[in-house]
Design a protein around this motif. Structure first.
Motif, PDB file in Angstrom:
ATOM      1  N   ALA A   1       0.898  -1.259  -0.051  1.00  0.00           N
ATOM      2  CA  ALA A   1      -0.011   0.017  -0.060  1.00  0.00           C
ATOM      3  C   ALA A   1       0.874   1.219  -0.068  1.00  0.00           C
ATOM      4  O   ALA A   1       0.576   2.251  -0.691  1.00  0.00           O
ATOM      5  N   ILE A   2       1.854   1.183   0.757  1.00  0.00           N
ATOM      6  CA  ILE A   2       2.864   2.567   0.782  1.00  0.00           C
ATOM      7  C   ILE A   2       3.493   2.535  -0.499  1.00  0.00           C
ATOM      8  O   ILE A   2       3.540   3.692  -1.063  1.00  0.00           O
ATOM      9  N   SER A   3       4.119   1.390  -1.102  1.00  0.00           N
ATOM     10  CA  SER A   3       4.823   1.836  -2.359  1.00  0.00           C
ATOM     11  C   SER A   3       3.964   2.284  -3.343  1.00  0.00           C
ATOM     12  O   SER A   3       4.403   2.901  -4.279  1.00  0.00           O
ATOM     13  N   ALA A   4       2.830   1.256  -3.523  1.00  0.00           N
ATOM     14  CA  ALA A   4       2.007   1.715  -4.456  1.00  0.00           C
ATOM     15  C   ALA A   4       1.679   3.127  -4.541  1.00  0.00           C
ATOM     16  O   ALA A   4       1.596   3.816  -5.635  1.00  0.00           O
ATOM     17  N   THR A   5       1.016   3.678  -3.407  1.00  0.00           N
ATOM     18  CA  THR A   5       0.984   4.970  -3.318  1.00  0.00           C
ATOM     19  C   THR A   5       2.057   5.981  -3.711  1.00  0.00           C
ATOM     20  O   THR A   5       1.809   7.003  -4.670  1.00  0.00           O
ATOM     21  N   MET A   6       3.091   5.810  -3.395  1.00  0.00           N
ATOM     22  CA  MET A   6       4.289   6.573  -3.539  1.00  0.00           C
ATOM     23  C   MET A   6       4.617   6.475  -5.052  1.00  0.00           C
ATOM     24  O   MET A   6       5.130   7.733  -5.774  1.00  0.00           O
ATOM     25  N   THR A   7       4.642   5.280  -5.570  1.00  0.00           N
ATOM     26  CA  THR A   7       4.895   5.161  -6.956  1.00  0.00           C
ATOM     27  C   THR A   7       4.105   5.818  -8.051  1.00  0.00           C
ATOM     28  O   THR A   7       4.581   6.770  -9.041  1.00  0.00           O
TER      29      THR A   7
ATOM     30  N   LEU B   1      11.410   7.005   7.038  1.00  0.00           N
ATOM     31  CA  LEU B   1      10.949   6.864   8.434  1.00  0.00           C
ATOM     32  C   LEU B   1       9.704   5.888   8.304  1.00  0.00           C
ATOM     33  O   LEU B   1       9.563   5.090   9.078  1.00  0.00           O
ATOM     34  N   ILE B   2       8.807   6.389   7.263  1.00  0.00           N
ATOM     35  CA  ILE B   2       7.523   5.404   7.206  1.00  0.00           C
ATOM     36  C   ILE B   2       7.898   4.064   6.888  1.00  0.00           C
ATOM     37  O   ILE B   2       7.263   3.306   7.411  1.00  0.00           O
ATOM     38  N   ARG B   3       8.847   3.672   6.116  1.00  0.00           N
ATOM     39  CA  ARG B   3       9.311   2.323   5.774  1.00  0.00           C
ATOM     40  C   ARG B   3       9.823   1.623   6.985  1.00  0.00           C
ATOM     41  O   ARG B   3       9.774   0.439   7.389  1.00  0.00           O
ATOM     42  N   SER B   4      10.633   2.475   7.848  1.00  0.00           N
ATOM     43  CA  SER B   4      11.180   1.716   9.236  1.00  0.00           C
ATOM     44  C   SER B   4      10.429   2.216  10.501  1.00  0.00           C
ATOM     45  O   SER B   4      11.129   2.384  11.426  1.00  0.00           O
TER      46      SER B   4
ATOM     47  N   LEU C   1      -0.843   9.604   8.625  1.00  0.00           N
ATOM     48  CA  LEU C   1      -1.335  10.840   8.666  1.00  0.00           C
ATOM     49  C   LEU C   1      -0.015  11.706   8.045  1.00  0.00           C
ATOM     50  O   LEU C   1      -0.201  12.529   7.145  1.00  0.00           O
ATOM     51  N   ALA C   2       1.026  11.132   8.328  1.00  0.00           N
ATOM     52  CA  ALA C   2       2.214  11.519   7.843  1.00  0.00           C
ATOM     53  C   ALA C   2       2.496  11.059   6.369  1.00  0.00           C
ATOM     54  O   ALA C   2       2.789  11.975   5.472  1.00  0.00           O
ATOM     55  N   LEU C   3       1.990   9.985   5.997  1.00  0.00           N
ATOM     56  CA  LEU C   3       1.901   9.398   4.348  1.00  0.00           C
ATOM     57  C   LEU C   3       1.002  10.289   3.716  1.00  0.00           C
ATOM     58  O   LEU C   3       1.105  10.900   2.462  1.00  0.00           O
ATOM     59  N   LEU C   4      -0.289  10.576   4.298  1.00  0.00           N
ATOM     60  CA  LEU C   4      -1.207  11.781   3.724  1.00  0.00           C
ATOM     61  C   LEU C   4      -1.008  12.900   3.382  1.00  0.00           C
ATOM     62  O   LEU C   4      -0.934  13.271   2.411  1.00  0.00           O
TER      63      LEU C   4
END
Length: 520
Positions: A78-84, A257-260, A321-324
Protein backbone atom coordinates in the motif's frame (compact mmCIF):
# COMPACT_ATOMS: atom_id res chain seq x y z
CA UNK A 1 4.72 -10.33 -17.68
CA UNK A 2 4.92 -12.59 -14.64
CA UNK A 3 1.99 -12.16 -12.28
CA UNK A 4 4.53 -12.13 -9.41
CA UNK A 5 6.41 -9.17 -10.89
CA UNK A 6 4.85 -5.78 -10.17
CA UNK A 7 4.53 -3.77 -13.36
CA UNK A 8 5.67 -0.68 -11.47
CA UNK A 9 9.18 -2.14 -11.30
CA UNK A 10 9.46 -1.65 -15.05
CA UNK A 11 8.74 2.08 -14.81
CA UNK A 12 12.33 3.04 -13.83
CA UNK A 13 13.66 0.84 -16.64
CA UNK A 14 11.63 2.72 -19.25
CA UNK A 15 12.84 6.06 -17.91
CA UNK A 16 16.49 4.99 -17.84
CA UNK A 17 16.31 3.76 -21.45
CA UNK A 18 14.85 7.09 -22.54
CA UNK A 19 17.52 8.96 -20.57
CA UNK A 20 20.26 6.94 -22.29
CA UNK A 21 19.00 8.12 -25.67
CA UNK A 22 19.78 11.70 -24.67
CA UNK A 23 23.11 10.74 -23.12
CA UNK A 24 24.36 8.88 -26.22
CA UNK A 25 23.04 11.26 -28.87
CA UNK A 26 23.26 14.85 -27.61
CA UNK A 27 22.47 16.28 -31.07
CA UNK A 28 18.89 15.05 -31.22
CA UNK A 29 16.39 16.54 -33.60
CA UNK A 30 13.98 18.93 -31.87
CA UNK A 31 11.05 16.63 -32.64
CA UNK A 32 12.63 13.79 -30.62
CA UNK A 33 13.35 16.14 -27.73
CA UNK A 34 9.68 17.14 -27.75
CA UNK A 35 7.93 13.80 -27.60
CA UNK A 36 10.34 11.28 -26.01
CA UNK A 37 10.59 12.55 -22.38
CA UNK A 38 6.86 13.11 -21.98
CA UNK A 39 6.03 9.76 -23.61
CA UNK A 40 8.49 7.88 -21.38
CA UNK A 41 7.04 9.56 -18.28
CA UNK A 42 3.50 8.72 -19.43
CA UNK A 43 4.46 5.06 -19.94
CA UNK A 44 6.01 5.03 -16.46
CA UNK A 45 2.76 6.41 -15.04
CA UNK A 46 0.78 3.71 -16.83
CA UNK A 47 3.04 0.98 -15.43
CA UNK A 48 2.73 2.47 -11.94
CA UNK A 49 -1.07 2.41 -12.19
CA UNK A 50 -0.93 -1.18 -13.43
CA UNK A 51 1.24 -2.05 -10.43
CA UNK A 52 -1.37 -0.46 -8.15
CA UNK A 53 -4.11 -2.60 -9.71
CA UNK A 54 -1.91 -5.70 -9.27
CA UNK A 55 -1.53 -4.91 -5.58
CA UNK A 56 -5.26 -4.37 -5.13
CA UNK A 57 -5.96 -7.69 -6.87
CA UNK A 58 -3.19 -9.91 -5.47
CA UNK A 59 -1.92 -8.17 -2.33
CA UNK A 60 1.68 -7.28 -1.44
CA UNK A 61 4.49 -8.64 -3.62
CA UNK A 62 8.21 -8.81 -2.88
CA UNK A 63 11.05 -9.20 -5.37
CA UNK A 64 14.38 -10.27 -3.84
CA UNK A 65 17.52 -9.59 -5.91
CA UNK A 66 20.00 -10.56 -3.18
CA UNK A 67 19.58 -12.08 0.27
CA UNK A 68 21.54 -11.83 3.49
CA UNK A 69 22.40 -8.98 5.84
CA UNK A 70 22.70 -6.51 2.93
CA UNK A 71 19.62 -7.70 1.05
CA UNK A 72 18.41 -6.06 -2.14
CA UNK A 73 14.62 -6.17 -1.95
CA UNK A 74 11.87 -4.37 -3.86
CA UNK A 75 8.33 -4.40 -2.52
CA UNK A 76 4.85 -3.57 -3.77
CA UNK A 77 2.38 -2.77 -0.99
CA UNK A 78 0.00 0.00 0.00
CA UNK A 79 2.84 2.42 0.80
CA UNK A 80 4.99 1.80 -2.27
CA UNK A 81 2.00 1.68 -4.63
CA UNK A 82 0.82 5.05 -3.35
CA UNK A 83 4.25 6.68 -3.60
CA UNK A 84 4.99 5.18 -7.02
CA UNK A 85 1.77 6.48 -8.57
CA UNK A 86 2.29 9.86 -6.88
CA UNK A 87 5.89 10.26 -8.12
CA UNK A 88 5.07 8.99 -11.61
CA UNK A 89 2.11 11.35 -11.94
CA UNK A 90 4.07 14.40 -10.79
CA UNK A 91 6.99 13.34 -12.99
CA UNK A 92 4.76 13.16 -16.05
CA UNK A 93 3.28 16.61 -15.31
CA UNK A 94 6.75 18.09 -14.82
CA UNK A 95 8.12 16.52 -18.01
CA UNK A 96 5.12 17.83 -19.95
CA UNK A 97 5.70 21.29 -18.50
CA UNK A 98 9.42 21.10 -19.34
CA UNK A 99 8.66 20.56 -23.02
CA UNK A 100 7.64 24.18 -23.45
CA UNK A 101 9.60 25.68 -20.55
CA UNK A 102 13.00 24.75 -22.03
CA UNK A 103 12.02 25.03 -25.67
CA UNK A 104 15.05 26.26 -27.60
CA UNK A 105 17.51 25.82 -24.69
CA UNK A 106 20.92 24.78 -26.14
CA UNK A 107 21.26 21.87 -23.67
CA UNK A 108 17.60 20.91 -23.66
CA UNK A 109 18.36 17.26 -24.41
CA UNK A 110 20.80 17.00 -21.49
CA UNK A 111 18.19 18.50 -19.16
CA UNK A 112 15.54 15.98 -20.19
CA UNK A 113 17.98 13.11 -19.77
CA UNK A 114 18.91 14.21 -16.26
CA UNK A 115 15.27 14.72 -15.30
CA UNK A 116 14.34 11.24 -16.53
CA UNK A 117 17.28 9.74 -14.63
CA UNK A 118 16.25 11.53 -11.45
CA UNK A 119 12.65 10.38 -11.82
CA UNK A 120 13.81 6.78 -12.33
CA UNK A 121 15.89 6.76 -9.14
CA UNK A 122 13.03 8.27 -7.11
CA UNK A 123 10.72 5.51 -8.38
CA UNK A 124 13.24 2.90 -7.23
CA UNK A 125 13.41 4.62 -3.85
CA UNK A 126 9.62 4.55 -3.55
CA UNK A 127 9.59 0.76 -4.05
CA UNK A 128 12.55 -0.08 -1.81
CA UNK A 129 11.99 -3.05 0.46
CA UNK A 130 15.38 -2.97 2.17
CA UNK A 131 17.84 -0.43 3.48
CA UNK A 132 20.46 -1.24 0.83
CA UNK A 133 18.08 -0.40 -2.03
CA UNK A 134 17.20 2.84 -0.27
CA UNK A 135 20.88 3.71 0.13
CA UNK A 136 21.63 3.08 -3.55
CA UNK A 137 18.57 5.09 -4.61
CA UNK A 138 19.45 7.96 -2.27
CA UNK A 139 22.98 8.07 -3.66
CA UNK A 140 21.69 8.04 -7.24
CA UNK A 141 19.24 10.87 -6.53
CA UNK A 142 22.01 12.94 -4.99
CA UNK A 143 24.39 12.50 -7.92
CA UNK A 144 21.87 13.25 -10.66
CA UNK A 145 20.11 16.07 -8.85
CA UNK A 146 23.42 17.86 -8.30
CA UNK A 147 23.90 17.99 -12.07
CA UNK A 148 20.42 19.50 -12.45
CA UNK A 149 21.22 22.14 -9.85
CA UNK A 150 24.31 22.95 -11.92
CA UNK A 151 22.37 23.24 -15.16
CA UNK A 152 23.49 26.88 -15.27
CA UNK A 153 27.07 26.38 -14.00
CA UNK A 154 28.03 29.97 -14.69
CA UNK A 155 25.83 31.12 -11.79
CA UNK A 156 27.79 31.28 -8.54
CA UNK A 157 24.59 30.95 -6.49
CA UNK A 158 23.80 27.71 -8.33
CA UNK A 159 27.25 26.33 -7.57
CA UNK A 160 26.89 27.28 -3.92
CA UNK A 161 23.46 25.63 -3.66
CA UNK A 162 24.74 22.45 -5.36
CA UNK A 163 27.71 22.27 -2.98
CA UNK A 164 25.53 22.63 0.11
CA UNK A 165 23.01 20.16 -1.21
CA UNK A 166 25.69 17.53 -1.85
CA UNK A 167 27.25 17.95 1.60
CA UNK A 168 23.96 17.68 3.47
CA UNK A 169 22.41 14.99 1.25
CA UNK A 170 25.43 12.70 1.22
CA UNK A 171 25.97 13.21 4.95
CA UNK A 172 22.55 11.61 5.26
CA UNK A 173 23.76 8.78 3.02
CA UNK A 174 26.71 8.18 5.34
CA UNK A 175 24.41 8.05 8.37
CA UNK A 176 22.14 5.59 6.59
CA UNK A 177 25.07 3.36 5.58
CA UNK A 178 26.26 3.23 9.21
CA UNK A 179 22.71 2.40 10.34
CA UNK A 180 22.49 -0.43 7.79
CA UNK A 181 25.81 -1.89 8.93
CA UNK A 182 24.75 -1.80 12.59
CA UNK A 183 21.40 -3.42 11.82
CA UNK A 184 23.04 -6.06 9.65
CA UNK A 185 25.50 -6.88 12.43
CA UNK A 186 22.75 -6.97 15.08
CA UNK A 187 19.81 -8.59 13.30
CA UNK A 188 21.54 -10.14 10.25
CA UNK A 189 19.10 -8.45 7.87
CA UNK A 190 18.38 -5.18 6.14
CA UNK A 191 14.90 -6.11 4.93
CA UNK A 192 12.25 -3.78 6.35
CA UNK A 193 9.75 -6.57 7.02
CA UNK A 194 12.30 -8.63 8.95
CA UNK A 195 13.50 -5.56 10.85
CA UNK A 196 9.92 -4.73 11.86
CA UNK A 197 9.50 -8.20 13.33
CA UNK A 198 12.80 -7.91 15.20
CA UNK A 199 11.86 -4.48 16.58
CA UNK A 200 8.70 -5.85 18.18
CA UNK A 201 10.92 -7.83 20.55
CA UNK A 202 12.78 -4.72 21.68
CA UNK A 203 15.94 -2.98 20.51
CA UNK A 204 19.48 -3.66 21.61
CA UNK A 205 21.95 -0.84 22.29
CA UNK A 206 23.26 -1.04 18.72
CA UNK A 207 19.67 -1.12 17.52
CA UNK A 208 18.95 2.16 19.30
CA UNK A 209 22.10 3.67 17.80
CA UNK A 210 21.03 2.52 14.31
CA UNK A 211 17.60 4.12 14.78
CA UNK A 212 19.25 7.37 15.87
CA UNK A 213 21.27 7.33 12.64
CA UNK A 214 18.09 6.70 10.61
CA UNK A 215 16.44 9.71 12.27
CA UNK A 216 19.54 11.79 11.52
CA UNK A 217 19.48 10.69 7.88
CA UNK A 218 15.78 11.56 7.58
CA UNK A 219 16.34 14.99 9.14
CA UNK A 220 19.16 15.74 6.70
CA UNK A 221 17.15 14.54 3.69
CA UNK A 222 14.18 16.74 4.61
CA UNK A 223 16.28 19.92 5.00
CA UNK A 224 15.55 20.25 8.69
CA UNK A 225 16.72 23.09 10.92
CA UNK A 226 19.53 24.23 11.01
CA UNK A 227 20.81 22.65 7.73
CA UNK A 228 17.85 23.80 5.66
CA UNK A 229 19.65 26.47 3.64
CA UNK A 230 20.28 24.53 0.46
CA UNK A 231 16.55 24.01 -0.11
CA UNK A 232 15.87 27.74 -0.17
CA UNK A 233 18.53 28.33 -2.83
CA UNK A 234 17.58 25.80 -5.51
CA UNK A 235 15.65 28.50 -7.39
CA UNK A 236 18.82 28.93 -9.43
CA UNK A 237 17.87 25.71 -11.22
CA UNK A 238 15.04 25.66 -13.82
CA UNK A 239 11.51 25.70 -12.38
CA UNK A 240 10.77 22.03 -13.30
CA UNK A 241 13.69 21.00 -11.08
CA UNK A 242 12.22 22.95 -8.17
CA UNK A 243 8.81 21.38 -8.76
CA UNK A 244 10.21 17.82 -8.79
CA UNK A 245 12.48 18.49 -5.82
CA UNK A 246 9.89 20.13 -3.59
CA UNK A 247 7.09 17.80 -4.64
CA UNK A 248 8.88 14.45 -4.55
CA UNK A 249 12.55 14.27 -3.63
CA UNK A 250 12.37 16.25 -0.40
CA UNK A 251 9.77 13.74 0.85
CA UNK A 252 12.30 10.91 0.65
CA UNK A 253 13.28 11.34 4.30
CA UNK A 254 9.65 10.83 5.25
CA UNK A 255 9.49 7.68 3.12
CA UNK A 256 12.57 6.38 4.97
CA UNK A 257 10.88 6.94 8.35
CA UNK A 258 7.56 5.44 7.24
CA UNK A 259 9.29 2.38 5.78
CA UNK A 260 11.16 1.82 9.07
CA UNK A 261 8.22 2.89 11.26
CA UNK A 262 8.23 -0.21 13.49
CA UNK A 263 11.95 0.17 14.05
CA UNK A 264 11.81 3.90 14.82
CA UNK A 265 8.76 3.60 17.08
CA UNK A 266 10.60 1.06 19.23
CA UNK A 267 12.91 3.87 20.38
CA UNK A 268 11.21 6.47 22.61
CA UNK A 269 14.26 8.72 22.32
CA UNK A 270 14.09 8.69 18.52
CA UNK A 271 10.40 9.59 18.57
CA UNK A 272 11.06 12.47 20.97
CA UNK A 273 13.90 13.70 18.76
CA UNK A 274 11.57 13.73 15.74
CA UNK A 275 9.01 15.78 17.66
CA UNK A 276 11.62 18.34 18.71
CA UNK A 277 13.40 18.56 15.34
CA UNK A 278 10.16 18.57 13.37
CA UNK A 279 8.37 21.06 15.61
CA UNK A 280 11.28 23.51 15.63
CA UNK A 281 11.71 23.24 11.86
CA UNK A 282 7.98 23.73 11.24
CA UNK A 283 7.77 26.82 13.45
CA UNK A 284 10.97 28.35 12.08
CA UNK A 285 10.04 27.75 8.43
CA UNK A 286 6.51 29.09 8.88
CA UNK A 287 7.68 32.30 10.56
CA UNK A 288 10.36 33.00 7.94
CA UNK A 289 7.93 32.23 5.11
CA UNK A 290 5.68 35.11 6.22
CA UNK A 291 8.49 37.63 5.62
CA UNK A 292 9.40 36.57 2.06
CA UNK A 293 8.49 38.77 -0.89
CA UNK A 294 9.51 36.44 -3.75
CA UNK A 295 6.96 33.76 -4.66
CA UNK A 296 9.41 30.88 -5.16
CA UNK A 297 11.42 31.70 -2.05
CA UNK A 298 8.23 31.79 -0.01
CA UNK A 299 7.29 28.37 -1.43
CA UNK A 300 10.72 27.02 -0.49
CA UNK A 301 10.33 28.17 3.12
CA UNK A 302 6.84 26.68 3.09
CA UNK A 303 8.39 23.35 2.16
CA UNK A 304 10.83 23.64 5.07
CA UNK A 305 7.87 24.17 7.42
CA UNK A 306 5.82 21.37 5.87
CA UNK A 307 8.65 18.85 6.12
CA UNK A 308 9.14 19.80 9.75
CA UNK A 309 5.46 19.21 10.41
CA UNK A 310 5.71 15.83 8.68
CA UNK A 311 8.61 14.86 10.99
CA UNK A 312 6.46 15.96 13.94
CA UNK A 313 3.67 13.64 12.78
CA UNK A 314 6.15 10.75 12.58
CA UNK A 315 7.44 11.56 16.06
CA UNK A 316 3.88 11.40 17.42
CA UNK A 317 3.41 7.98 15.82
CA UNK A 318 0.77 9.21 13.37
CA UNK A 319 2.28 7.35 10.42
CA UNK A 320 -0.82 7.22 8.15
CA UNK A 321 -1.29 10.97 8.59
CA UNK A 322 2.37 11.56 7.78
CA UNK A 323 1.94 9.64 4.52
CA UNK A 324 -1.24 11.57 3.74
CA UNK A 325 0.72 14.78 4.39
CA UNK A 326 3.37 13.69 1.88
CA UNK A 327 0.74 12.99 -0.81
CA UNK A 328 -1.15 16.24 -0.25
CA UNK A 329 1.95 18.40 0.00
CA UNK A 330 3.49 16.89 -3.14
CA UNK A 331 0.45 17.61 -5.27
CA UNK A 332 -0.02 21.10 -3.87
CA UNK A 333 3.64 22.12 -4.11
CA UNK A 334 4.11 20.82 -7.66
CA UNK A 335 1.11 22.86 -8.77
CA UNK A 336 2.33 25.90 -6.82
CA UNK A 337 5.77 25.92 -8.44
CA UNK A 338 4.59 25.23 -11.97
CA UNK A 339 1.93 27.93 -11.73
CA UNK A 340 4.06 30.48 -9.86
CA UNK A 341 4.53 32.69 -12.93
CA UNK A 342 0.82 32.89 -13.61
CA UNK A 343 0.15 33.54 -9.92
CA UNK A 344 2.36 36.63 -9.99
CA UNK A 345 0.46 38.03 -12.98
CA UNK A 346 -2.90 37.21 -11.39
CA UNK A 347 -2.02 38.97 -8.13
CA UNK A 348 -0.67 42.01 -10.00
CA UNK A 349 -3.97 42.36 -11.88
CA UNK A 350 -6.14 42.23 -8.76
CA UNK A 351 -7.81 45.33 -7.44
CA UNK A 352 -6.05 46.39 -4.26
CA UNK A 353 -8.16 45.67 -1.17
CA UNK A 354 -9.21 48.35 1.26
CA UNK A 355 -8.19 48.54 4.93
CA UNK A 356 -7.92 45.17 6.65
CA UNK A 357 -9.90 44.60 9.84
CA UNK A 358 -7.33 44.35 12.63
CA UNK A 359 -8.37 42.08 15.54
CA UNK A 360 -7.47 43.20 19.03
CA UNK A 361 -6.44 41.03 21.96
CA UNK A 362 -10.03 40.39 23.02
CA UNK A 363 -11.07 39.27 19.53
CA UNK A 364 -8.02 36.99 19.28
CA UNK A 365 -8.81 35.37 22.62
CA UNK A 366 -12.41 34.81 21.52
CA UNK A 367 -11.26 33.33 18.21
CA UNK A 368 -9.05 30.76 19.94
CA UNK A 369 -11.82 29.78 22.34
CA UNK A 370 -14.33 29.49 19.48
CA UNK A 371 -11.97 27.45 17.30
CA UNK A 372 -11.20 25.05 20.15
CA UNK A 373 -14.90 24.69 20.97
CA UNK A 374 -15.70 23.84 17.35
CA UNK A 375 -12.83 21.35 17.31
CA UNK A 376 -14.06 19.78 20.56
CA UNK A 377 -17.57 19.33 19.15
CA UNK A 378 -16.25 17.73 15.97
CA UNK A 379 -13.94 15.47 17.99
CA UNK A 380 -16.93 14.32 20.04
CA UNK A 381 -19.03 13.64 16.94
CA UNK A 382 -16.32 11.59 15.23
CA UNK A 383 -15.57 9.73 18.46
CA UNK A 384 -19.20 8.62 18.63
CA UNK A 385 -19.17 7.61 14.96
CA UNK A 386 -15.74 5.97 14.62
CA UNK A 387 -14.44 5.33 18.13
CA UNK A 388 -11.95 7.13 20.40
CA UNK A 389 -8.90 8.92 19.01
CA UNK A 390 -5.35 8.67 20.31
CA UNK A 391 -4.01 11.58 22.40
CA UNK A 392 -1.44 12.22 19.65
CA UNK A 393 -4.14 12.55 16.99
CA UNK A 394 -6.15 14.92 19.16
CA UNK A 395 -3.03 17.00 19.87
CA UNK A 396 -2.20 17.24 16.17
CA UNK A 397 -5.74 18.37 15.41
CA UNK A 398 -5.44 21.02 18.10
CA UNK A 399 -2.27 22.34 16.46
CA UNK A 400 -4.02 22.52 13.11
CA UNK A 401 -7.08 24.27 14.53
CA UNK A 402 -4.84 26.89 16.16
CA UNK A 403 -3.96 27.96 12.64
CA UNK A 404 -7.65 28.27 11.83
CA UNK A 405 -8.05 30.49 14.88
CA UNK A 406 -6.02 33.15 13.09
CA UNK A 407 -8.63 33.17 10.31
CA UNK A 408 -11.48 33.31 12.82
CA UNK A 409 -9.81 36.30 14.49
CA UNK A 410 -10.19 38.30 11.29
CA UNK A 411 -13.91 37.63 11.33
CA UNK A 412 -14.25 38.71 14.96
CA UNK A 413 -12.47 42.02 14.51
CA UNK A 414 -14.59 45.06 15.39
CA UNK A 415 -14.47 46.40 11.83
CA UNK A 416 -15.17 43.05 10.19
CA UNK A 417 -18.46 42.72 8.25
CA UNK A 418 -20.94 40.15 9.49
CA UNK A 419 -20.54 38.08 6.32
CA UNK A 420 -16.81 37.69 7.00
CA UNK A 421 -17.56 36.54 10.54
CA UNK A 422 -19.96 33.90 9.26
CA UNK A 423 -17.55 32.67 6.57
CA UNK A 424 -14.60 32.36 8.93
CA UNK A 425 -16.70 30.39 11.43
CA UNK A 426 -17.79 28.01 8.66
CA UNK A 427 -14.17 27.67 7.53
CA UNK A 428 -13.18 26.63 11.04
CA UNK A 429 -15.98 24.06 11.14
CA UNK A 430 -14.96 22.71 7.74
CA UNK A 431 -11.30 22.45 8.73
CA UNK A 432 -12.12 20.46 11.87
CA UNK A 433 -14.45 18.11 9.99
CA UNK A 434 -11.91 17.65 7.18
CA UNK A 435 -9.15 16.77 9.63
CA UNK A 436 -11.09 13.91 11.20
CA UNK A 437 -12.47 12.79 7.85
CA UNK A 438 -9.06 12.56 6.22
CA UNK A 439 -7.68 10.90 9.34
CA UNK A 440 -10.26 8.12 9.00
CA UNK A 441 -9.44 7.76 5.29
CA UNK A 442 -5.68 7.58 5.85
CA UNK A 443 -6.07 5.06 8.65
CA UNK A 444 -8.30 2.87 6.50
CA UNK A 445 -5.94 2.91 3.50
CA UNK A 446 -2.49 2.73 5.11
CA UNK A 447 -3.20 1.87 8.75
CA UNK A 448 -2.97 -1.93 8.27
CA UNK A 449 0.59 -1.54 6.93
CA UNK A 450 1.82 0.76 9.72
CA UNK A 451 2.07 0.54 13.52
CA UNK A 452 -0.52 2.22 15.70
CA UNK A 453 0.43 5.29 17.70
CA UNK A 454 1.91 4.17 21.04
CA UNK A 455 0.24 4.92 24.36
CA UNK A 456 1.91 8.07 25.67
CA UNK A 457 4.27 7.76 28.62
CA UNK A 458 5.77 10.63 30.64
CA UNK A 459 8.22 11.53 27.85
CA UNK A 460 5.52 11.42 25.17
CA UNK A 461 3.18 13.59 27.24
CA UNK A 462 5.98 16.09 27.77
CA UNK A 463 6.56 16.28 24.02
CA UNK A 464 2.83 16.71 23.33
CA UNK A 465 2.52 19.54 25.86
CA UNK A 466 5.67 21.22 24.52
CA UNK A 467 4.38 21.05 20.94
CA UNK A 468 0.96 22.44 21.88
CA UNK A 469 2.46 25.28 23.90
CA UNK A 470 4.96 26.21 21.17
CA UNK A 471 2.49 26.19 18.29
CA UNK A 472 -0.14 27.94 20.40
CA UNK A 473 2.24 30.75 21.32
CA UNK A 474 3.31 31.28 17.70
CA UNK A 475 -0.30 31.20 16.45
CA UNK A 476 -1.31 33.76 19.09
CA UNK A 477 1.60 36.04 18.16
CA UNK A 478 0.75 35.73 14.47
CA UNK A 479 -2.88 36.70 15.11
CA UNK A 480 -1.68 39.83 16.94
CA UNK A 481 0.87 40.67 14.25
CA UNK A 482 -1.15 43.57 12.73
CA UNK A 483 -1.10 45.34 16.08
CA UNK A 484 2.68 45.57 16.34
CA UNK A 485 3.87 45.07 12.74
CA UNK A 486 4.40 48.80 12.23
CA UNK A 487 6.26 49.37 15.48
CA UNK A 488 9.84 50.61 14.86
CA UNK A 489 11.30 47.72 16.85
CA UNK A 490 9.61 45.17 14.57
CA UNK A 491 11.30 46.50 11.42
CA UNK A 492 14.74 45.23 12.43
CA UNK A 493 13.29 41.93 13.66
CA UNK A 494 11.58 41.44 10.32
CA UNK A 495 14.89 41.87 8.48
CA UNK A 496 16.58 39.27 10.70
CA UNK A 497 13.72 36.79 10.27
CA UNK A 498 13.56 37.36 6.49
CA UNK A 499 17.22 36.31 6.37
CA UNK A 500 16.53 33.17 8.35
CA UNK A 501 18.50 34.52 11.33
CA UNK A 502 21.56 34.23 9.06
CA UNK A 503 21.98 30.51 9.68
CA UNK A 504 22.39 29.91 5.95
CA UNK A 505 25.16 32.52 5.77
CA UNK A 506 26.96 30.76 8.61
CA UNK A 507 26.77 27.50 6.67
CA UNK A 508 28.13 29.30 3.59
CA UNK A 509 31.08 30.55 5.57
CA UNK A 510 31.70 27.12 7.07
CA UNK A 511 31.88 25.39 3.67
CA UNK A 512 33.54 28.30 1.87
CA UNK A 513 30.40 28.78 -0.20
CA UNK A 514 31.12 32.45 -0.87
CA UNK A 515 34.27 31.39 -2.70
CA UNK A 516 32.79 28.52 -4.69
CA UNK A 517 34.26 28.68 -8.21
CA UNK A 518 34.12 25.15 -9.58
CA UNK A 519 31.37 24.21 -12.01
CA UNK A 520 31.16 20.51 -11.25
Amino acid sequence: MSPDLPASLLAPVVLVLAALVFARTPGLRPRVVTWLPETAALVALGLSLLGLFQFLAAGPMTVTLAEGPLALTLRSDAISATMTVLVAFIGWVVMRYSRSYLDGEPREGRFHGLMLGTLATVLVLAQAGSLMVLILAFAGVGLVLRQLLLFYPERQAARRAATKFSLVWHAGDVALVLAALLLAATYATGDFTALAEAARGGLTLTGHLAVALIVLAAALKTASFPLHGWLTEVMEAPTPVSALLHAGIINAGGVLLIRSADLVQASAGAMAALVMIGGLTALFGAVVMLTQSAVKTSLAWSTVAQMGFMLLQCGLGLWPLALLHIVAHSLYKAHAFLSSGGAVRAVASLRRPGPVAVPRVGAVMKSFVLALLIYGVMAGVFTLLAGPKSPQALALGTILILGVAYLVAQGLADAAPRDLTRRTALASLGAAASYFGFQLLATAVWGPSLPEAPMPGPLEWAMIVLALASFGLVAFAQALLPLWAHHPASAGLRVHIANGLYLNALLDRFIGGFRTTTSN
